[in-house]
Motif scaffolding. Sequence first.
Motif, PDB file in Angstrom:
ATOM      1  N   GLU A  37       0.806  -1.211   0.000  1.00  0.00           N
ATOM      2  CA  GLU A  37       0.000   0.000   0.000  1.00  0.00           C
ATOM      3  C   GLU A  37       0.846   1.272   0.000  1.00  0.00           C
ATOM      4  O   GLU A  37       0.384   2.316  -0.437  1.00  0.00           O
ATOM      5  N   GLU A  38       2.074   1.189   0.476  1.00  0.00           N
ATOM      6  CA  GLU A  38       2.933   2.362   0.602  1.00  0.00           C
ATOM      7  C   GLU A  38       4.196   2.202  -0.253  1.00  0.00           C
ATOM      8  O   GLU A  38       4.577   1.081  -0.586  1.00  0.00           O
ATOM      9  N   PRO A  39       4.875   3.316  -0.564  1.00  0.00           N
ATOM     10  CA  PRO A  39       6.149   3.221  -1.294  1.00  0.00           C
ATOM     11  C   PRO A  39       7.201   2.463  -0.481  1.00  0.00           C
ATOM     12  O   PRO A  39       7.063   2.320   0.743  1.00  0.00           O
ATOM     13  N   ASN A  40       8.237   2.014  -1.170  1.00  0.00           N
ATOM     14  CA  ASN A  40       9.390   1.348  -0.546  1.00  0.00           C
ATOM     15  C   ASN A  40       9.014   0.088   0.230  1.00  0.00           C
ATOM     16  O   ASN A  40       9.567  -0.182   1.289  1.00  0.00           O
ATOM     17  N   TYR A  41       8.027  -0.653  -0.301  1.00  0.00           N
ATOM     18  CA  TYR A  41       7.652  -1.961   0.231  1.00  0.00           C
ATOM     19  C   TYR A  41       7.210  -1.881   1.697  1.00  0.00           C
ATOM     20  O   TYR A  41       7.604  -2.680   2.532  1.00  0.00           O
ATOM     21  N   ARG A  42       6.358  -0.899   1.992  1.00  0.00           N
ATOM     22  CA  ARG A  42       5.847  -0.733   3.349  1.00  0.00           C
ATOM     23  C   ARG A  42       4.319  -0.791   3.315  1.00  0.00           C
ATOM     24  O   ARG A  42       3.694  -0.668   2.284  1.00  0.00           O
ATOM     25  N   GLY A  43       3.748  -0.945   4.486  1.00  0.00           N
ATOM     26  CA  GLY A  43       2.296  -0.984   4.616  1.00  0.00           C
ATOM     27  C   GLY A  43       1.759  -2.393   4.434  1.00  0.00           C
ATOM     28  O   GLY A  43       2.511  -3.360   4.355  1.00  0.00           O
ATOM     29  N   ARG A  44       0.454  -2.494   4.388  1.00  0.00           N
ATOM     30  CA  ARG A  44      -0.175  -3.814   4.195  1.00  0.00           C
ATOM     31  C   ARG A  44       0.289  -4.393   2.876  1.00  0.00           C
ATOM     32  O   ARG A  44       0.516  -3.676   1.911  1.00  0.00           O
ATOM     33  N   MET A  45       0.421  -5.730   2.854  1.00  0.00           N
ATOM     34  CA  MET A  45       0.890  -6.397   1.650  1.00  0.00           C
ATOM     35  C   MET A  45      -0.113  -7.437   1.202  1.00  0.00           C
ATOM     36  O   MET A  45      -0.848  -7.998   2.013  1.00  0.00           O
ATOM     37  N   PHE A  46      -0.109  -7.696  -0.111  1.00  0.00           N
ATOM     38  CA  PHE A  46      -1.029  -8.647  -0.720  1.00  0.00           C
ATOM     39  C   PHE A  46      -0.289  -9.418  -1.795  1.00  0.00           C
ATOM     40  O   PHE A  46       0.466  -8.846  -2.568  1.00  0.00           O
ATOM     41  N   LEU A  47      -0.533 -10.703  -1.870  1.00  0.00           N
ATOM     42  CA  LEU A  47       0.132 -11.577  -2.830  1.00  0.00           C
ATOM     43  C   LEU A  47      -0.761 -11.804  -4.044  1.00  0.00           C
ATOM     44  O   LEU A  47      -1.961 -12.048  -3.899  1.00  0.00           O
ATOM     45  N   VAL A  48      -0.159 -11.710  -5.245  1.00  0.00           N
ATOM     46  CA  VAL A  48      -0.860 -12.090  -6.465  1.00  0.00           C
ATOM     47  C   VAL A  48       0.018 -13.081  -7.221  1.00  0.00           C
ATOM     48  O   VAL A  48       1.215 -12.876  -7.361  1.00  0.00           O
ATOM     49  N   GLU A  49      -0.588 -14.183  -7.638  1.00  0.00           N
ATOM     50  CA  GLU A  49       0.103 -15.206  -8.418  1.00  0.00           C
ATOM     51  C   GLU A  49      -0.535 -15.251  -9.801  1.00  0.00           C
ATOM     52  O   GLU A  49      -1.498 -14.538 -10.074  1.00  0.00           O
ATOM     53  N   ARG A  50      -0.024 -16.112 -10.662  1.00  0.00           N
ATOM     54  CA  ARG A  50      -0.496 -16.177 -12.047  1.00  0.00           C
ATOM     55  C   ARG A  50      -2.012 -16.120 -12.130  1.00  0.00           C
ATOM     56  O   ARG A  50      -2.724 -16.822 -11.420  1.00  0.00           O
ATOM     57  N   GLY A  51      -2.496 -15.246 -13.020  1.00  0.00           N
ATOM     58  CA  GLY A  51      -3.931 -15.144 -13.216  1.00  0.00           C
ATOM     59  C   GLY A  51      -4.380 -13.719 -13.458  1.00  0.00           C
ATOM     60  O   GLY A  51      -3.580 -12.784 -13.496  1.00  0.00           O
ATOM     61  N   ASP A  52      -5.681 -13.569 -13.614  1.00  0.00           N
ATOM     62  CA  ASP A  52      -6.298 -12.277 -13.853  1.00  0.00           C
ATOM     63  C   ASP A  52      -7.045 -11.837 -12.600  1.00  0.00           C
ATOM     64  O   ASP A  52      -7.829 -12.599 -12.033  1.00  0.00           O
ATOM     65  N   PHE A  53      -6.823 -10.597 -12.200  1.00  0.00           N
ATOM     66  CA  PHE A  53      -7.469 -10.008 -11.040  1.00  0.00           C
ATOM     67  C   PHE A  53      -8.225  -8.776 -11.543  1.00  0.00           C
ATOM     68  O   PHE A  53      -7.634  -7.738 -11.800  1.00  0.00           O
ATOM     69  N   ARG A  54      -9.537  -8.906 -11.709  1.00  0.00           N
ATOM     70  CA  ARG A  54     -10.354  -7.868 -12.336  1.00  0.00           C
ATOM     71  C   ARG A  54     -10.611  -6.676 -11.422  1.00  0.00           C
ATOM     72  O   ARG A  54     -11.006  -5.608 -11.876  1.00  0.00           O
ATOM     73  N   SER A  55     -10.402  -6.856 -10.123  1.00  0.00           N
ATOM     74  CA  SER A  55     -10.646  -5.799  -9.138  1.00  0.00           C
ATOM     75  C   SER A  55      -9.776  -6.062  -7.919  1.00  0.00           C
ATOM     76  O   SER A  55      -9.371  -7.207  -7.670  1.00  0.00           O
ATOM     77  N   PHE A  56      -9.502  -5.041  -7.133  1.00  0.00           N
ATOM     78  CA  PHE A  56      -8.691  -5.206  -5.920  1.00  0.00           C
ATOM     79  C   PHE A  56      -9.328  -6.194  -4.945  1.00  0.00           C
ATOM     80  O   PHE A  56      -8.634  -6.807  -4.145  1.00  0.00           O
ATOM     81  N   THR A  57     -10.641  -6.393  -5.030  1.00  0.00           N
ATOM     82  CA  THR A  57     -11.273  -7.378  -4.148  1.00  0.00           C
ATOM     83  C   THR A  57     -10.833  -8.798  -4.506  1.00  0.00           C
ATOM     84  O   THR A  57     -10.865  -9.684  -3.656  1.00  0.00           O
ATOM     85  N   ASP A  58     -10.376  -9.013  -5.750  1.00  0.00           N
ATOM     86  CA  ASP A  58      -9.899 -10.343  -6.152  1.00  0.00           C
ATOM     87  C   ASP A  58      -8.613 -10.724  -5.429  1.00  0.00           C
ATOM     88  O   ASP A  58      -8.319 -11.904  -5.280  1.00  0.00           O
ATOM     89  N   TRP A  59      -7.802  -9.733  -5.002  1.00  0.00           N
ATOM     90  CA  TRP A  59      -6.602 -10.063  -4.207  1.00  0.00           C
ATOM     91  C   TRP A  59      -6.836  -9.744  -2.729  1.00  0.00           C
ATOM     92  O   TRP A  59      -5.925  -9.664  -1.931  1.00  0.00           O
TER      93      TRP A  59
END
Length: 183
Positions: free
Chosen positions: A144-166
Motif C-alpha cells: 500500500e505504501e512506497p518502498n515496500y511498506r504498509g499492508r501487503m497482498f500476494l498475487v500469483e499467475r492469473g487475472d485479477f479484475r478488481s482489488f477485491t480479487d486479491w
Amino acid sequence: MAQRSGKITFYEGRHFSGRKLVVFGDCDNFQNRGFMNRVNSIRVESGAWIGFDHPDFRGQQFILEHGDYPDFVRWNGHSDHMGSCRPVGMHGEHFRLEIFEGCNFTGQCLELTEDCPFLLSQGWAKKCVNAIKVFGDGAWVLYEEPNYRGRMFLVERGDFRSFTDWEAPSARVQSLRRVANFF
C-alpha cells in the motif's frame, strides 16, 4: 517443473524459543495442529510462504521468504497473531505483470518485469491499481505504501479484475516486488 512445498518453522517465543510448529505445506489452522496462534519468531528454511493472521487463509497477509525472523516486527507484523500459512508456488525466471487504472483491465496500463519501490517513478500517476494480470510462473507482492511498506497482498499467475480479487480493502498500491523462492 515439479511443485515443492518448502519448510517453515514457527516459534511461540522471540529469537526461536519456546514451542515450535514445523510446516511443510498448507496449514489452514495452527490450533488444529496443537499450536496456539501466538507466533513471535519464524525460520524459513526453504521456499517462500504466505502467512495469515487468521485461520483458513484469511486476514492480513505476510510474505515470508528464505531467512530468519527473530520477532514479529521483522515480517511487518503489528502483533504476534498468526493462524494459517501456505507455500507460494515454485517460480521460474519469467516474471511479468500488467497493472491497470480501471477495473476489468480498463484505462492506463503499465507492464512491469522488475521490482518497483515507487510506482510514481515509473510514470504511474495514481496511488491506486484496480486490476492486474500476472503472467508466467512469478508471484508478486503488492504494498500500500512506497518502498515496500504498509499492508501487503500476494498475487500469483492469473487475472485479477478488481482489488477485491486479491482481497485488499482498497485499490491502494504504491510499490510491488517479485517473490523469490530459495530451496
